[in-house]
Write a protein that holds these residues in place. Structure first.
Motif, PDB file in Angstrom:
ATOM      1  N   UNK A   1       4.661   6.565  19.692  1.00  0.00           N
ATOM      2  CA  UNK A   1       5.477   7.733  19.979  1.00  0.00           C
ATOM      3  C   UNK A   1       5.636   7.982  21.462  1.00  0.00           C
ATOM      4  N   UNK A   2       4.672   7.500  22.253  1.00  0.00           N
ATOM      5  CA  UNK A   2       4.720   7.610  23.712  1.00  0.00           C
ATOM      6  C   UNK A   2       4.063   6.374  24.309  1.00  0.00           C
ATOM      7  N   UNK A   3       4.675   5.816  25.335  1.00  0.00           N
ATOM      8  CA  UNK A   3       4.044   4.747  26.105  1.00  0.00           C
ATOM      9  C   UNK A   3       3.920   5.230  27.544  1.00  0.00           C
ATOM     10  N   UNK A   4       2.727   5.104  28.074  1.00  0.00           N
ATOM     11  CA  UNK A   4       2.399   5.588  29.413  1.00  0.00           C
ATOM     12  C   UNK A   4       2.086   4.410  30.327  1.00  0.00           C
ATOM     13  N   UNK A   5       2.804   4.346  31.445  1.00  0.00           N
ATOM     14  CA  UNK A   5       2.547   3.351  32.488  1.00  0.00           C
ATOM     15  C   UNK A   5       2.026   4.117  33.699  1.00  0.00           C
ATOM     16  N   UNK A   6       0.705   4.274  33.808  1.00  0.00           N
ATOM     17  CA  UNK A   6       0.146   5.186  34.816  1.00  0.00           C
ATOM     18  C   UNK A   6      -0.026   4.545  36.186  1.00  0.00           C
ATOM     19  N   UNK A   7      -0.071   5.367  37.192  1.00  0.00           N
ATOM     20  CA  UNK A   7      -0.595   5.064  38.527  1.00  0.00           C
ATOM     21  C   UNK A   7      -0.294   3.645  39.017  1.00  0.00           C
ATOM     22  N   UNK A   8       0.999   3.354  39.191  1.00  0.00           N
ATOM     23  CA  UNK A   8       1.456   2.090  39.779  1.00  0.00           C
ATOM     24  C   UNK A   8       1.168   0.864  38.920  1.00  0.00           C
ATOM     25  N   UNK A   9       1.091   1.057  37.616  1.00  0.00           N
ATOM     26  CA  UNK A   9       0.879  -0.087  36.725  1.00  0.00           C
ATOM     27  C   UNK A   9       1.930  -1.172  36.962  1.00  0.00           C
TER      28      UNK A   9
ATOM     29  N   UNK B   1       4.758  14.334  23.616  1.00  0.00           N
ATOM     30  CA  UNK B   1       5.056  15.162  22.449  1.00  0.00           C
ATOM     31  C   UNK B   1       4.792  14.432  21.133  1.00  0.00           C
ATOM     32  N   UNK B   2       4.435  13.159  21.203  1.00  0.00           N
ATOM     33  CA  UNK B   2       4.215  12.407  19.965  1.00  0.00           C
ATOM     34  C   UNK B   2       3.202  11.304  20.208  1.00  0.00           C
ATOM     35  N   UNK B   3       2.375  11.081  19.206  1.00  0.00           N
ATOM     36  CA  UNK B   3       1.480   9.936  19.245  1.00  0.00           C
ATOM     37  C   UNK B   3       1.809   9.035  18.053  1.00  0.00           C
ATOM     38  N   UNK B   4       1.182   7.875  17.952  1.00  0.00           N
ATOM     39  CA  UNK B   4       0.155   7.355  18.849  1.00  0.00           C
ATOM     40  C   UNK B   4       0.700   7.067  20.249  1.00  0.00           C
ATOM     41  N   UNK B   5      -0.197   7.184  21.210  1.00  0.00           N
ATOM     42  CA  UNK B   5       0.118   6.909  22.609  1.00  0.00           C
ATOM     43  C   UNK B   5      -0.419   5.526  22.958  1.00  0.00           C
ATOM     44  N   UNK B   6       0.370   4.764  23.698  1.00  0.00           N
ATOM     45  CA  UNK B   6      -0.110   3.513  24.275  1.00  0.00           C
ATOM     46  C   UNK B   6      -0.202   3.690  25.781  1.00  0.00           C
ATOM     47  N   UNK B   7      -1.407   3.532  26.326  1.00  0.00           N
ATOM     48  CA  UNK B   7      -1.582   3.528  27.774  1.00  0.00           C
ATOM     49  C   UNK B   7      -1.795   2.086  28.220  1.00  0.00           C
ATOM     50  N   UNK B   8      -0.849   1.573  28.976  1.00  0.00           N
ATOM     51  CA  UNK B   8      -0.935   0.197  29.473  1.00  0.00           C
ATOM     52  C   UNK B   8      -1.625   0.229  30.831  1.00  0.00           C
ATOM     53  N   UNK B   9      -2.674  -0.586  30.973  1.00  0.00           N
ATOM     54  CA  UNK B   9      -3.490  -0.506  32.173  1.00  0.00           C
ATOM     55  C   UNK B   9      -4.448   0.663  32.075  1.00  0.00           C
ATOM     56  N   UNK B  10      -5.150   0.732  30.948  1.00  0.00           N
ATOM     57  CA  UNK B  10      -6.014   1.890  30.671  1.00  0.00           C
ATOM     58  C   UNK B  10      -7.213   1.950  31.604  1.00  0.00           C
ATOM     59  N   UNK B  11      -7.597   0.817  32.189  1.00  0.00           N
ATOM     60  CA  UNK B  11      -8.684   0.806  33.160  1.00  0.00           C
ATOM     61  C   UNK B  11      -9.989   1.318  32.589  1.00  0.00           C
ATOM     62  N   UNK B  12     -10.609   2.252  33.293  1.00  0.00           N
ATOM     63  CA  UNK B  12     -11.907   2.791  32.885  1.00  0.00           C
ATOM     64  C   UNK B  12     -11.781   3.959  31.915  1.00  0.00           C
TER      65      UNK B  12
END
Length: 251
Positions: free
Chosen positions: A95-103, A30-41
């Motif tokens: 505003x959002x931090x994303x830890x995706x797919x088993x990071x 619902x808010x940015x900036x977004x941080x994706x840790x382990x952004x990969x490809x």
């Protein structure tokens, strides 16, 4: 050594059709900036950018980031950093931090996982959201594995045929997966190539995830067992957590 340096060109062949997580992320961002840790490809980053968000991606793998840079080159609101969360610009806030797919599994032990979550907490703006996406160890395809060979990928194209396999050992006492990956590529010019890599992953059960978040100052707002928001059970495929910083708690 970067475990993805040899296999980065094949990563998207295995994961490009996996989109179940994207709708889940978009529903809860619902808010940015977004941080994706382990952004990969950049598999996840691109649809977030297409939705109009400003997205920062950080990854320790230069090989994976090289692929991501090509994918996001036309987005002004994309920022990629080679390194860890400690390498972000001073004062960075999200505003959002994303830890995706088993990071979290890529961190070697509970101490590293706890330190990482504490650092992540300090990067969240007031009222911001942390999204954690993990597989449920109770339903893993490799649960109890003892080195059996498993086919992961068969991709046929006019330019090359690629086949991928994995062999895994599940150390249930230490909650670790020792994963060996092999990809064979046969090109139309007759050339053959084999690349391989090894990963050590420290998986987490639901109770451990909740405890780690509590110890690092987070409040779990929601926890689901699947991307379609089913309640968690022992048979669930995922452990999906939406959390916020809990400034009222002391540890």
């Amino acid at each position: 050594m970067d475990p993805y340096v040899n296999i980065a060109p094949f990563y998207d062949l295995e994961h490009s059709n996996f989109v179940d997580d994207i709708d889940f992320y978009l529903r809860h961002i619902h808010a940015d900036p977004i941080l994706e840790v382990g952004v990969g490809t950049g598999r996840v980053m691109v649809p977030l950018l297409q939705a109009g968000f400003e997205v920062w991606g950080v990854d320790t793998s230069a090989a994976m980031l090289a692929v991501a840079r090509e994918r996001v080159a036309n987005f002004d609101q994309a920022h990629l950093i080679h390194g860890a969360v400690d390498d972000l610009p001073p004062g960075a806030s999200f505003g959002t931090i994303l830890l995706p797919l088993n990071l979290l599994w890529h961190l070697r032990d509970l101490q590293q996982q706890r330190r990482f979550l504490a650092t992540t907490r300090d990067l969240l703006a007031p009222g911001a959201t942390l999204l954690v996406d993990l597989s449920n160890p109770l339903t893993l395809a490799d649960r109890g594995a003892r080195g059996e060979l498993r086919e992961r990928l068969s991709h046929l194209s006019p330019d090359a045929d690629v086949h991928g396999w994995s062999s895994c050992w599940d150390d249930e006492a230490e909650e670790r997966l020792y994963l060996s990956l092999v990809f064979d590529e046969a090109r139309d010019d007759g050339s053959l190539r084999r690349v391989s890599s090894k990963l050590e992953l420290r998986y987490l059960y639901k109770g451990e995830v909740e405890l780690l978040l509590w110890l690092t100052g987070f409040r779990v707002c929601s926890l689901y067992g699947s991307y379609d928001l089913q309640p968690f059970s022992s048979h669930s495929p995922n452990i999906l957590v939406i959390a916020k910083v809990d400034d009222g708690l002391t540890r």
